[in-house]
Design an enzyme around this catalytic site. Structure first.
Site, PDB file in Angstrom:
ATOM      1  N   GLU A 202       1.696 -18.577  -4.927  1.00  0.00           N
ATOM      2  CA  GLU A 202       0.388 -17.937  -4.813  1.00  0.00           C
ATOM      3  C   GLU A 202      -0.608 -18.820  -4.067  1.00  0.00           C
ATOM      4  OE1 GLU A 202      -0.346 -14.951  -5.359  1.00  0.00           O
ATOM      5  OE2 GLU A 202       1.490 -14.342  -6.380  1.00  0.00           O
ATOM      6  N   CYS A 365       0.683   6.407   5.812  1.00  0.00           N
ATOM      7  CA  CYS A 365       0.292   7.269   4.690  1.00  0.00           C
ATOM      8  C   CYS A 365       1.418   8.187   4.239  1.00  0.00           C
ATOM      9  CB  CYS A 365      -0.936   8.097   5.078  1.00  0.00           C
ATOM     10  SG  CYS A 365      -2.424   7.114   5.341  1.00  0.00           S
ATOM     11  N   CYS A 368       3.412   6.563   1.496  1.00  0.00           N
ATOM     12  CA  CYS A 368       2.669   6.005   0.368  1.00  0.00           C
ATOM     13  C   CYS A 368       2.952   6.770  -0.918  1.00  0.00           C
ATOM     14  CB  CYS A 368       1.170   6.037   0.674  1.00  0.00           C
ATOM     15  SG  CYS A 368       0.162   5.350  -0.670  1.00  0.00           S
ATOM     16  N   CYS A 374      -5.104   9.657  -3.458  1.00  0.00           N
ATOM     17  CA  CYS A 374      -5.904   8.930  -2.479  1.00  0.00           C
ATOM     18  C   CYS A 374      -7.081   9.771  -1.988  1.00  0.00           C
ATOM     19  CB  CYS A 374      -5.033   8.515  -1.304  1.00  0.00           C
ATOM     20  SG  CYS A 374      -5.913   7.497  -0.094  1.00  0.00           S
TER      21      CYS A 374
END
Length: 615
Positions: A202, A365, A368, A374
């Site tokens: 991270e 999209c 997705c 959305c």
């Protein structure tokens, strides 16, 4: 009809004051803006004096918990009383936040003699800070924030939250990226080693692409597979492995954090996001949440750049995501959505979705898993329908319908919808600050005939500030005037290597390197010590390296660019040009250039200077 709560409230307060001080405080939700006067007729200031006069924090918490439950019930039927919960909560919070700090200090003084006591004191004293990310203060902020935005941007339906979790995790199970830190964490049984593996990944991934991090992470874990291994390393070794990754303070803080865990925390990583953030240097809210959720299974949400993009599009948040209000709202959404049974997978899924599907430009999209939820996608479809019907677009108020005034999460009215961007209208791009421009003169000083082969001089930067502790060619920060540069640079070189022939100092070109907040322009010089007695003694903070040693040393990317200018000088160019101009002579082949650099490493004094702008 409004019930007569004041009398009941006053009796209850007297009963609570007389009850046992051992009750456990609890915190409820609800409540609105604090009224100027309480149902009992006492102002919050007067009541806080009562608390300070001797009522324990536990009893205050009990009163708070009960008051919130009552006010929540009253608020559903009788709006005028819905704000009383905030008043009681705020009043009790004053007492709760004051008492424990003194108690923590006294406990720490008694336990300070033992290692375990020092660790507990460190945790307790840090948790007692008013800036702690949890507790009543944060809950109060969240309540106020929820009241300041439109429900259009929130998840009010639990069924919608369930669909979000299930859809995202199902997609992740099919499409998750095979990354070395994920394999390491999944196959590690020891929780401390698992947390360490996540922590390193991270930190490396901050402001750095995954493809770049993979090789660095693999080499790091091979060299220091455990916290104990890293804690015994030197800063020089860490900088050497980190060289080229950028943002070098990250590696330094990883080393500091590992030493703290080993020396002060018994070799055990803190187990929660709160303690990770409080006890480890360089660990912020995001990194703490990622470690706690992935390594320890804590149900805590995380927000990084990828998650910001996903949440802003899913909930059509067009306000500046870097603002305090929007940032708080995004963290609140992330905490609401995180799956309690698979928090680590959920957080990684959200980050993967933003990195691979919900990308900044040209998002996919159609692939997705969150299409149905959305609001940005819904907005695109409405705009397309309106355009095909030659009708004006829908007004923002019809989409968001804020109760009062402009919604603080909507796109500002000054930024109209861009049809060509589609869902990429969200999130709003933060305005970039202009970079500060600085000029530095730097010189590659080489001894071509040194014992054992040609060597170049490197000096170490200070232990704080930009590129702290890394090695570089001798440099001076100067104004662009070349005459001033040469004089100051020659003086700097002589401080490290003794008397030098000024006539051999040649200007070779220019390198431009962009740091996070600085545009640094390096004017590159070269000087070869031909026919002189090799320099063998160097002051502390300087050393002579072979070219092979240079490429493996702890040097920044900017210095590697400078060295390429030194190695790749070409004849026949104009000294005054900003960039290299075509030479009248035939350019040698790449292979010939390599041979030339090996067999003719010195600076040719009859060669015109070359100016190169390397981005």
């Amino acid at each position: 009809m409004i019930p007569r709560v004041p009398r009941l409230s006053s009796l209850w307060v007297r009963g609570t004051s007389a009850s046992s001080a051992g009750a456990t405080p609890a915190v409820g939700d609800g409540g609105g803006p604090s009224p100027s006067e309480s149902p009992t007729g006492r102002t919050s200031v007067q009541t806080s004096r009562v608390w300070r006069g001797g009522v324990g924090s536990a009893r205050a918490g009990s009163l708070l918990a009960g008051a919130v439950r009552i006010t929540a019930w009253i608020g559903r039927s009788h709006a005028p009383w819905s704000a009383s919960g905030s008043w009681v909560r705020e009043t009790a919070r004053e007492a709760i936040m004051k008492k424990p700090r003194a108690a923590v200090g006294s406990r720490c003084r008694k336990r300070a003699s033992s290692q375990e006591g020092r660790e507990k004191c460190a945790r307790s004293s840090t948790q007692a800070k008013p800036s702690a990310p949890n507790g009543l203060a944060r809950r109060q902020e969240e309540v106020e924030l929820q009241a300041s935005v439109s429900p259009y941007h929130l998840f009010r339906d639990t069924a919608e939250v369930t669909v979000f979790r299930e859809s995202l995790l199902s997609w992740y199970d099919r499409e998750k990226r095979d990354l070395p830190w994920r394999r390491q964490a999944e196959g590690e049984v020891d929780p401390d080693r698992r947390a360490y593996a996540v922590w390193v990944s991270e930190v490396m991934l901050q402001q750095t692409q995954v493809a770049t991090v993979i090789n660095y992470y693999t080499r790091w874990m091979q060299k220091w597979p455990t916290l104990q291994d890293l804690a015994s390393a030197s800063l020089e070794e860490v900088n050497q492995l980190w060289a080229g990754l950028g943002y070098y303070s990250r590696g330094r803080r990883l080393l500091q954090g590992a030493r703290k865990v080993v020396e002060e925390l018994g070799g055990h990583m803190p187990r929660t996001a709160e303690t990770l953030q409080q006890l480890l240097p360089g660990v912020g809210r995001y990194t703490a949440g990622a470690i706690a959720s992935i390594a320890f299974g804590q149900a805590t949400g995380v927000v990084d750049g990828n998650v910001v993009r996903v949440l802003c599009r899913v909930r059509a948040i067009g306000a500046d995501p870097s603002s305090t209000l929007v940032s708080q709202q995004l963290w609140s959404l992330a905490q609401q959505l995180v799956d309690p049974t698979r928090p680590g997978d959920f957080n990684q899924a959200a980050m993967d979705l933003g990195a691979t599907v919900c990308t900044p430009q040209r998002p996919l999209c159609s692939q997705c898993p969150l299409q149905s939820l959305c609001r940005a996608r819904q907005r695109v479809e409405r705009e397309q329908l309106s355009a095909s019907q030659s009708l004006p677009g829908s007004a923002d108020v019809e989409e968001c319908a804020p109760t009062t005034g402009q919604c603080q999460l909507c796109t500002p009215p000054t930024e109209p919808w861009d049809q060509s961007l589609g869902v990429a209208n969200f999130p709003r791009k933060a305005s970039r600050k202009s970079l500060r421009e600085e000029c530095s003169a730097t010189c590659v000083l080489e001894q071509p005939r040194a014992l054992g082969g040609a060597r170049i001089l490197l000096v170490q930067r200070p232990n704080s500030g930009l590129l702290a502790g890394l090695w570089e060619f001798p440099s001076v920060t100067m104004e662009p005037s070349e005459q001033c540069q040469r004089k100051a640079l020659l003086q700097e070189l002589q401080n490290w290597a003794g008397p030098l022939p000024a006539t051999r100092l040649q200007h070779l070109g220019q390198v431009v390197h962009i740091f996070s907040h600085i545009k640094l322009i390096y004017q590159v010089y070269g000087l070869a010590l031909e026919g002189q007695t090799p320099v063998t003694d160097t002051p502390p903070g300087a050393r002579w390296l072979t070219r092979e040693e240079f490429h493996t040393a702890a040097v920044s990317t900017a210095m590697k660019k400078v060295f390429r200018v030194y190695e790749g000088q070409q004849p026949g160019t104009c000294k005054g040009s900003r960039r290299a101009t075509p030479s009248s002579r035939k350019k040698p082949s790449p292979g010939q250039q390599v041979l030339d650099s090996l067999f003719r490493p010195h600076i040719r004094t009859d060669t015109p200077s070359l100016k190169i702008a390397a981005q």
